[in-house]
Scaffold this motif. Sequence first.
Motif, PDB file in Angstrom:
ATOM      1  N   PRO A  15    -103.875  60.530 -13.598  1.00 23.49           N
ATOM      2  CA  PRO A  15    -104.432  60.947 -14.892  1.00 23.49           C
ATOM      3  C   PRO A  15    -103.299  61.224 -15.870  1.00 23.49           C
ATOM      4  N   PHE A  16    -103.561  60.993 -17.149  1.00 18.07           N
ATOM      5  CA  PHE A  16    -102.488  61.156 -18.121  1.00 18.07           C
ATOM      6  C   PHE A  16    -102.897  61.979 -19.345  1.00 18.07           C
ATOM      7  N   ARG A  17    -104.078  61.738 -19.842  1.00 17.54           N
ATOM      8  CA  ARG A  17    -104.526  62.477 -21.027  1.00 17.54           C
ATOM      9  C   ARG A  17    -104.825  63.927 -20.667  1.00 17.54           C
ATOM     10  N   ALA A  18    -104.680  64.791 -21.673  1.00 18.57           N
ATOM     11  CA  ALA A  18    -105.085  66.180 -21.471  1.00 18.57           C
ATOM     12  C   ALA A  18    -106.580  66.200 -21.170  1.00 18.57           C
ATOM     13  N   SER A  19    -106.991  67.131 -20.345  1.00 15.22           N
ATOM     14  CA  SER A  19    -108.398  67.254 -19.981  1.00 15.22           C
ATOM     15  C   SER A  19    -108.837  68.694 -20.205  1.00 15.22           C
ATOM     16  N   GLU A  20    -110.064  68.960 -19.854  1.00 14.94           N
ATOM     17  CA  GLU A  20    -110.598  70.318 -19.985  1.00 14.94           C
ATOM     18  C   GLU A  20    -109.810  71.308 -19.129  1.00 14.94           C
ATOM     19  N   HIS A  21    -109.285  70.837 -18.007  1.00  8.12           N
ATOM     20  CA  HIS A  21    -108.638  71.733 -17.054  1.00  8.12           C
ATOM     21  C   HIS A  21    -107.119  71.612 -16.998  1.00  8.12           C
ATOM     22  N   ARG A  22    -106.553  70.526 -17.533  1.00  6.14           N
ATOM     23  CA  ARG A  22    -105.118  70.288 -17.418  1.00  6.14           C
ATOM     24  C   ARG A  22    -104.536  69.842 -18.755  1.00  6.14           C
ATOM     25  N   THR A  23    -103.285  70.197 -18.972  1.00  5.53           N
ATOM     26  CA  THR A  23    -102.602  69.821 -20.203  1.00  5.53           C
ATOM     27  C   THR A  23    -101.940  68.454 -20.050  1.00  5.53           C
ATOM     28  N   GLU A  24    -101.588  67.853 -21.164  1.00  8.63           N
ATOM     29  CA  GLU A  24    -100.859  66.581 -21.115  1.00  8.63           C
ATOM     30  C   GLU A  24     -99.505  66.790 -20.444  1.00  8.63           C
ATOM     31  N   ALA A  25     -98.885  67.935 -20.696  1.00  9.50           N
ATOM     32  CA  ALA A  25     -97.585  68.218 -20.066  1.00  9.50           C
ATOM     33  C   ALA A  25     -97.708  68.232 -18.541  1.00  9.50           C
ATOM     34  N   ALA A  76    -101.451  42.463 -11.388  1.00  8.29           N
ATOM     35  CA  ALA A  76    -101.654  41.188 -10.700  1.00  8.29           C
ATOM     36  C   ALA A  76    -100.458  40.834  -9.823  1.00  8.29           C
ATOM     37  N   HIS A  77     -99.294  41.373 -10.145  1.00  6.86           N
ATOM     38  CA  HIS A  77     -98.066  41.058  -9.402  1.00  6.86           C
ATOM     39  C   HIS A  77     -97.700  42.132  -8.376  1.00  6.86           C
ATOM     40  N   ALA A  78     -98.454  43.205  -8.350  1.00 14.07           N
ATOM     41  CA  ALA A  78     -98.126  44.337  -7.471  1.00 14.07           C
ATOM     42  C   ALA A  78     -98.496  44.057  -6.022  1.00 14.07           C
ATOM     43  N   ASP A  79     -97.697  44.659  -5.138  1.00 14.53           N
ATOM     44  CA  ASP A  79     -97.996  44.585  -3.714  1.00 14.53           C
ATOM     45  C   ASP A  79     -99.057  45.602  -3.323  1.00 14.53           C
ATOM     46  N   LEU A  80     -99.096  46.706  -4.068  1.00 10.40           N
ATOM     47  CA  LEU A  80    -100.093  47.724  -3.782  1.00 10.40           C
ATOM     48  C   LEU A  80    -100.303  48.628  -4.982  1.00 10.40           C
ATOM     49  N   ILE A  81    -101.445  49.293  -4.986  1.00 10.70           N
ATOM     50  CA  ILE A  81    -101.810  50.239  -6.037  1.00 10.70           C
ATOM     51  C   ILE A  81    -101.791  51.626  -5.403  1.00 10.70           C
ATOM     52  N   ALA A  82    -100.961  52.518  -5.937  1.00 18.00           N
ATOM     53  CA  ALA A  82    -100.875  53.886  -5.431  1.00 18.00           C
ATOM     54  C   ALA A  82    -101.637  54.791  -6.390  1.00 18.00           C
ATOM     55  N   VAL A  83    -102.679  55.425  -5.884  1.00 19.47           N
ATOM     56  CA  VAL A  83    -103.514  56.308  -6.699  1.00 19.47           C
ATOM     57  C   VAL A  83    -103.176  57.749  -6.356  1.00 19.47           C
ATOM     58  N   TYR A  84    -102.659  58.467  -7.329  1.00 20.45           N
ATOM     59  CA  TYR A  84    -102.328  59.884  -7.179  1.00 20.45           C
ATOM     60  C   TYR A  84    -103.412  60.663  -7.924  1.00 20.45           C
ATOM     61  N   SER A  85    -104.257  61.347  -7.171  1.00 27.27           N
ATOM     62  CA  SER A  85    -105.462  61.912  -7.776  1.00 27.27           C
ATOM     63  C   SER A  85    -105.634  63.414  -7.588  1.00 27.27           C
ATOM     64  N   GLN A  86    -104.572  64.139  -7.257  1.00 24.02           N
ATOM     65  CA  GLN A  86    -104.715  65.587  -7.070  1.00 24.02           C
ATOM     66  C   GLN A  86    -105.180  66.289  -8.349  1.00 24.02           C
ATOM     67  N   LEU A  87    -104.926  65.678  -9.508  1.00 25.93           N
ATOM     68  CA  LEU A  87    -105.390  66.245 -10.777  1.00 25.93           C
ATOM     69  C   LEU A  87    -106.663  65.562 -11.257  1.00 25.93           C
ATOM     70  N   GLY A  88    -107.291  64.799 -10.385  1.00 25.51           N
ATOM     71  CA  GLY A  88    -108.540  64.134 -10.733  1.00 25.51           C
ATOM     72  C   GLY A  88    -108.335  62.658 -11.042  1.00 25.51           C
ATOM     73  N   SER A  90    -109.294  59.833 -14.009  1.00 23.68           N
ATOM     74  CA  SER A  90    -109.799  59.599 -15.365  1.00 23.68           C
ATOM     75  C   SER A  90    -110.668  58.344 -15.389  1.00 23.68           C
ATOM     76  N   SER A  91    -111.364  58.136 -16.496  1.00 22.75           N
ATOM     77  CA  SER A  91    -112.183  56.929 -16.635  1.00 22.75           C
ATOM     78  C   SER A  91    -111.305  55.681 -16.601  1.00 22.75           C
ATOM     79  N   GLY A  92    -110.094  55.766 -17.178  1.00 24.39           N
ATOM     80  CA  GLY A  92    -109.170  54.634 -17.135  1.00 24.39           C
ATOM     81  C   GLY A  92    -108.731  54.318 -15.717  1.00 24.39           C
ATOM     82  N   MET A  93    -108.494  55.364 -14.922  1.00 20.61           N
ATOM     83  CA  MET A  93    -108.121  55.163 -13.521  1.00 20.61           C
ATOM     84  C   MET A  93    -109.258  54.496 -12.766  1.00 20.61           C
ATOM     85  N   MET A  94    -110.467  54.977 -12.975  1.00 19.27           N
ATOM     86  CA  MET A  94    -111.621  54.419 -12.269  1.00 19.27           C
ATOM     87  C   MET A  94    -111.813  52.950 -12.628  1.00 19.27           C
ATOM     88  N   GLN A  95    -111.626  52.637 -13.905  1.00 20.30           N
ATOM     89  CA  GLN A  95    -111.738  51.248 -14.354  1.00 20.30           C
ATOM     90  C   GLN A  95    -110.682  50.384 -13.654  1.00 20.30           C
TER      91      GLN A  95
END
Length: 135
Positions: A15-25, A76-88, A90-95
């Motif tokens: 996740p990257f954007r600020a959310s209700e529970h976490r800041t952008e920082a 398309a060129h990646a060997d793998l996708i690493a999903v770091y989700s301890q902060l949830g 986002s809709s962009g991540m899910m997409q």
Amino acid sequence: MSVIPPPRLVIVESPFRASEHRTEAQHREYLRCALADCIRRGESPFASHHLTPEVLQDDSPYERALGIRLGLAWGAHADLIAVYSQLGCSSGMMQAIQHYKAAGKRIEWREIPLKQFRRILAMESAELSQAAGVP
């Protein structure tokens, strides 16, 4: 002389954007830790959501969609996708995850070290205290 194998190319989703529970920082620091985690694993990470907001307006639906599309092109060129989700997730991540699943990409769910994660969570407390004028 030994030959070092090329590192795996890894797309980092976090996740990257600020959310209700976490800041952008907090999200930026979390991403920094995720990138470092990949490097420690001997991988070559790429996080488009770290780069594209520097040149595209994330508040513009068109430019946000463009940034996501540009990131998926690298994926398309990646060997793998690493999903770091301890902060949830986002809709962009899910997409992106849905796209990579449909493309048959290997997806790995990961966490940053607990000590680093606790430090990031503590950032919120310090920022709130500072905003309230509490030393």
